[in-house]
Every structure is written in structure tokens, then in C-alpha cells.
Design a protein around this motif. Structure first.
Motif, PDB file in Angstrom:
ATOM      1  N   GLU A   1      50.237  64.249  -2.706  1.00 30.95           N
ATOM      2  CA  GLU A   1      50.126  63.964  -4.185  1.00 30.95           C
ATOM      3  C   GLU A   1      50.670  65.044  -5.067  1.00 30.95           C
ATOM      4  O   GLU A   1      51.319  64.378  -6.170  1.00 30.95           O
ATOM      5  CB  GLU A   1      48.419  63.628  -4.429  1.00 30.95           C
ATOM      6  CG  GLU A   1      47.972  63.159  -5.789  1.00 30.95           C
ATOM      7  CD  GLU A   1      46.489  63.261  -6.080  1.00 30.95           C
ATOM      8  OE1 GLU A   1      46.107  62.658  -7.110  1.00 30.95           O
ATOM      9  OE2 GLU A   1      45.740  63.821  -5.290  1.00 30.95           O
ATOM     10  N   LYS A   2      50.369  66.193  -4.724  1.00 28.47           N
ATOM     11  CA  LYS A   2      50.998  67.172  -5.637  1.00 28.47           C
ATOM     12  C   LYS A   2      52.489  67.012  -5.607  1.00 28.47           C
ATOM     13  O   LYS A   2      53.118  67.253  -6.772  1.00 28.47           O
ATOM     14  CB  LYS A   2      50.548  68.338  -5.188  1.00 28.47           C
ATOM     15  CG  LYS A   2      50.980  69.779  -6.167  1.00 28.47           C
ATOM     16  CD  LYS A   2      50.396  71.059  -5.558  1.00 28.47           C
ATOM     17  CE  LYS A   2      50.900  72.274  -6.622  1.00 28.47           C
ATOM     18  NZ  LYS A   2      52.465  72.062  -6.726  1.00 28.47           N
TER      19      LYS A   2
ATOM     20  N   GLN B   1      52.365  71.986   4.059  1.00 30.00           N
ATOM     21  CA  GLN B   1      53.318  71.522   3.137  1.00 30.00           C
ATOM     22  C   GLN B   1      54.833  71.907   3.640  1.00 30.00           C
ATOM     23  O   GLN B   1      55.909  71.165   3.599  1.00 30.00           O
ATOM     24  CB  GLN B   1      53.161  72.595   1.807  1.00 30.00           C
ATOM     25  CG  GLN B   1      54.358  72.218   0.819  1.00 30.00           C
ATOM     26  CD  GLN B   1      53.877  72.676  -0.699  1.00 30.00           C
ATOM     27  OE1 GLN B   1      52.964  72.213  -1.234  1.00 30.00           O
ATOM     28  NE2 GLN B   1      54.609  73.766  -1.014  1.00 30.00           N
TER      29      GLN B   1
ATOM     30  N   GLU C   1      46.720  65.616  -0.053  1.00 33.98           N
ATOM     31  CA  GLU C   1      46.584  66.590  -1.191  1.00 33.98           C
ATOM     32  C   GLU C   1      47.844  67.029  -1.647  1.00 33.98           C
ATOM     33  O   GLU C   1      48.296  67.126  -2.683  1.00 33.98           O
ATOM     34  CB  GLU C   1      45.332  67.593  -1.146  1.00 33.98           C
ATOM     35  CG  GLU C   1      45.049  68.605  -2.279  1.00 33.98           C
ATOM     36  CD  GLU C   1      44.356  69.666  -2.121  1.00 33.98           C
ATOM     37  OE1 GLU C   1      44.371  70.856  -2.659  1.00 33.98           O
ATOM     38  OE2 GLU C   1      43.509  69.509  -1.113  1.00 33.98           O
TER      39      GLU C   1
ATOM     40  N   ARG D   1      47.149  74.322   4.112  1.00 30.83           N
ATOM     41  CA  ARG D   1      47.956  73.626   3.164  1.00 30.83           C
ATOM     42  C   ARG D   1      49.584  74.115   3.269  1.00 30.83           C
ATOM     43  O   ARG D   1      50.298  73.774   2.681  1.00 30.83           O
ATOM     44  CB  ARG D   1      47.717  73.689   1.599  1.00 30.83           C
ATOM     45  CG  ARG D   1      46.305  72.610   1.740  1.00 30.83           C
ATOM     46  CD  ARG D   1      45.874  72.559   0.168  1.00 30.83           C
ATOM     47  NE  ARG D   1      45.231  74.009  -0.128  1.00 30.83           N
ATOM     48  CZ  ARG D   1      44.607  74.170  -1.419  1.00 30.83           C
ATOM     49  NH1 ARG D   1      44.642  73.011  -2.292  1.00 30.83           N
ATOM     50  NH2 ARG D   1      44.165  75.380  -1.469  1.00 30.83           N
TER      51      ARG D   1
ATOM     52  N   SER E   1      52.724  75.787  -4.289  1.00 34.31           N
ATOM     53  CA  SER E   1      51.776  75.103  -3.807  1.00 34.31           C
ATOM     54  C   SER E   1      50.268  75.626  -4.525  1.00 34.31           C
ATOM     55  O   SER E   1      50.284  76.811  -5.273  1.00 34.31           O
ATOM     56  CB  SER E   1      51.541  75.252  -2.344  1.00 34.31           C
ATOM     57  OG  SER E   1      50.892  76.472  -1.954  1.00 34.31           O
ATOM     58  N   PRO E   2      49.252  74.835  -4.403  1.00 28.18           N
ATOM     59  CA  PRO E   2      48.176  75.424  -5.021  1.00 28.18           C
ATOM     60  C   PRO E   2      47.288  76.646  -4.277  1.00 28.18           C
ATOM     61  O   PRO E   2      46.227  77.016  -4.645  1.00 28.18           O
ATOM     62  CB  PRO E   2      47.178  74.184  -5.094  1.00 28.18           C
ATOM     63  CG  PRO E   2      47.744  73.371  -3.697  1.00 28.18           C
ATOM     64  CD  PRO E   2      49.167  73.730  -3.530  1.00 28.18           C
TER      65      PRO E   2
END
Length: 379
Positions: free
Chosen positions: A21-22, A266, A18, A262, A277-278
Motif C-alpha cells: 500500500e505504501k 520490502q 502494508e 518490513r 520505509s516506515p
């Protein structure tokens, strides 16, 4: 950035993809055990890697048929996972579960690939093989475990050679404040309900027994070159402070953030850059207060098994880890009690012969012997 993700269908692997991809990263290789074949096929079609390695050879054959309309190479077996680790790329993220991740870690290093390491067992069982190999190759090893990433982040800007102590935080798991009589009644379903993190079955049980924290003590010894005496474990229920370092002048530097893997994933991929980041922003006001407690070492005895293992050194950490992998399997299958895990882990660890130096074959033999010890003790 070109990355390979080993253990791609597990919790860490899914989140790593994920993040990739981002960030628009290219995925060179994927590797997985083969239990979640449909997900692995979806990942392969989405990221179009050069290679997909599947530990289970039967699952690899099935995936090869499913991906016959693509140009993706599919290989099966343990050697295939090592081949995926050795494929040239910017960074290999190793999220394989258990000692099965050690050979891919060494394969990635031998090939000259930098590592984002989520497989703590690589260091727990073979730290004296892995860290010298990393240094000899002049590579970087970026920790993905939230605690070790926090320590790594807290040390940024601290001059090399500075003495420090590590404050390793633990959530306390689902049985915080419970006593041994209660733990004797614990079922796998109860132990799998972690209060803060969504994780796989094995690591969830390790968190419930606090074995995971013991393994992280061993990992920290190898990663940061400290002694076990320089590491203090602190139970922090909110999982907001992910770990900290205490410096000689009394300053304590900590890394805080939402309980979201994440963030360390990351950072291990983008270091030294800090990119958006999300992840949900942390609001300390919403939490109001953060709490800290000493671990209950008498109730949760797995931590002491690991501390004694790394203090003894040699193959004893590998034996403790191997015994734990087997005892967790037996517990999940309803063969032993929750409290038996620590008892079996200690007995198998102490039965392991002391050695000064070891090879990869020695590690694997110690692991096998510890597993056999547990199986024979239960049968």
C-alpha cells in the motif's frame, strides 16, 4: 508493480500488504486459509484484487457471499491457492505456513512468476524441485526470511564463484540459557512469548525449540548452494545482526537493522531498489553492545535433527518438517511435552527411507508418513 500475496492474513502477509500500500503496488490476488475471514474481507475490499483464494472451501463460500456486491472472484480449495499463485504478476509473495506452501510455490514458478519467498518449507521439503525449476525458467527467487534476506544482501557485490561461509544468527527464543529440566515444564503460553518478534503460533513454537533455525539451515543450503558445514549458527539476543557471510580474505559482511520484518519484505519486492520505509531507524548507541553465543545443542536438539536431515538429504528434510508440524500441533493442544517435539521429530526423520531423487508425490508421501509416525507414537 503487480503482486500477489499468499497467506495474506498471517503476520507476514499483513505486513506485506502494508508495504504494498505504501509503495502504491497493485494487488492481483490474495490467498488465505480462511480462519480470519473478516480480515480477508477487509483486505479484499481495500485492494480489490482479481482473485481471492481461500483454502477452506466453506470459508470461501461465506466470503463469496460477503463480497457479492463486488466483482472480485472468490474460489475455494487448495487448487484455488495454486491458481492465485499462477495469476500473471510481477512477483508472488508466498507467506503460506508449512508444507501447504510448496504446491503454490511450484505453481508460481511454472507460470513464470518471480517469487518473494517467506514459506521456508517450500525449500526445506522440496528444495531439489524448486531451485532447478527456478533456474530452468530463468526466474528470480527473493528470500523474505530476515536471516536469508540478510545473507542475500550481504552477498551483493561479492563476485560469483567466491567461496564463503554463512553466519546464521538466532535470537535464542524465550528459553535462552534454560536447561532440559526446565524445558520439560514449558507450556504453550510460555513458548508463544517470543522476546523480539511478533509471529504466528507455529513459527513462535519453532523459534522456542530452535527448530526454526534448523529449518533455516536447510533453506540456506538450497538457496545459496552451500553445504551444511559452511553454515555456523550463532545466538544473537538483540536480533540486530540478521546474518552475515565470511569471505576467504577474512572479511565478514553483515546486514543490520531493527527487528522489523518490513525491511526484508520490502527488499524482496523492490530489489534491487532501496526505497524509504516506515521502519524505525537503528541506533547502535541505544543498544550499547551486541552479544553472541554458541547454541546449546544438547538442550535444543531440534537444530541437530535438521542438520542430520539435510546431511542425509533426499526426503529426510521433508520428514523432519512434517513430523515437526504435527508435533507442534500436538504440543499446542496439550497432548505432548515441549521436549517431546525434538524426540518425535528425530524418530520420524530417521524412519524415513533414504532416496537419491524424489518427485512432488514422494515429498507429500514422506510428509504424510512422518505425521502418521508422530500420531501413532503419541496414541
Amino acid at each position: 508493480m503487480k503482486i500477489s500475496v499468499l497467506g495474506s492474513t498471517g503476520s507476514i502477509g499483513v505486513q506485506a500488504l502494508e508495504v504494498a500500500e505504501k509503495l502504491g503496488y497493485c494487488v492481483c490476488a490474495l490467498a488465505a486459509g480462511g480462519e480470519r475471514l473478516e480480515l480477508l474481507e477487509q483486505q479484499a475490499r481495500k485492494f480489490n484484487p482479481q482473485l481471492v483464494a481461500v483454502f477452506c472451501e466453506e470459508a470461501a463460500k461465506a466470503l463469496k457471499l460477503k463480497l457479492a456486491d463486488t466483482k472480485i472472484k472468490v474460489l475455494g480449495g487448495a487448487a484455488a491457492v495454486e491458481q492465485a499463485a499462477a495469476l500473471p504478476c510481477s512477483r508472488v509473495l508466498n507467506a503460506v505456513v508449512g508444507i501447504a506452501g510448496l504446491r503454490p510455490t511450484l505453481a508460481a514458478i511454472a507460470a513464470g512468476n518471480s517469487l518473494a519467498l517467506a514459506n521456508k518449507e517450500s525449500l526445506v521439503t522440496g528444495g531439489e524441485l524448486v531451485m532447478p525449476a527456478v533456474a530452468q525458467k530463468g526466474l528470480k527467487l527473493y528470500p523474505v526470511d530476515s536471516e536469508h534476506s540478510a545473507i542475500f544482501q550481504s552477498l551483493q557485490g561479492v563476485p560469483q564463484g567466491t567461496d564463503y561461509k554463512i553466519i546464521l544468527t538466532a535470537s535464542g527464543g524465550p528459553f535462552f540459557n534454560k536447561k532440559r529440566d526446565f524445558l520439560k515444564t514449558v507450556t504453550p503460553e510460555m513458548a508463544l512469548k517470543h522476546p523480539n518478534w511478533a509471529m504466528g503460533k507455529k513459527i513462535s513454537i519453532d523459534s522456542a525449540t530452535l527448530m526454526n533455525k534448523g529449518l533455516e539451515v536447510i533453506e540456506a543450503v538450497h538457496l545459496f548452494g552451500v553445504s551444511p558445514a559452511q553454515i555456523q549458527v550463532v545466538v544473537h539476543r538483540q536480533s540486530i545482526i540478521h546474518s552475515a557471510v565470511e569471505l576467504p580474505d577474512g572479511a565478514v559482511i553483515a546486514q543490520l537493522g531493527s527487528a522489523d520484518m518490513r525491511i526484508p519484505i520490502q527488499y524482496a519486492l523492490t530489489y534491487p531498489q532501496r526505497l524509504p520505509s516506515p521502519v524505525q531507524e537503528l541506533s547502535l548507541v541505544d543498544y550499547g553492545k551486541l552479544t553472541f553465543y554458541a547454541p546449546d545443542y544438547d538442550t535444543f536438539r531440534c537444530i541437530n535433527v535438521c542438520k542430520d536431515a539435510i546431511t542425509a538429504g533426499g526426503l529426510r528434510p521433508a520428514a523432519a518438517n512434517g513430523a515437526n508440524e504435527e508435533s507442534v500441533r500436538l504440543f499446542l493442544n496439550g497432548k505432548i511435552k515441549f521436549t517431546d517435539i525434538a524426540v518425535l521429530n528425530r524418530a520420524a526423520m530417521e524412519a524415513c527411507p533414504q532416496v537419491a531423487d524424489y518427485t512432488l508425490d514422494d515429498v507429500l508421501q514422506a510428509d504424510r508418513a512422518a505425521r502418521d509416525y508422530v500420531i501413532e507414537a503419541v496414541s
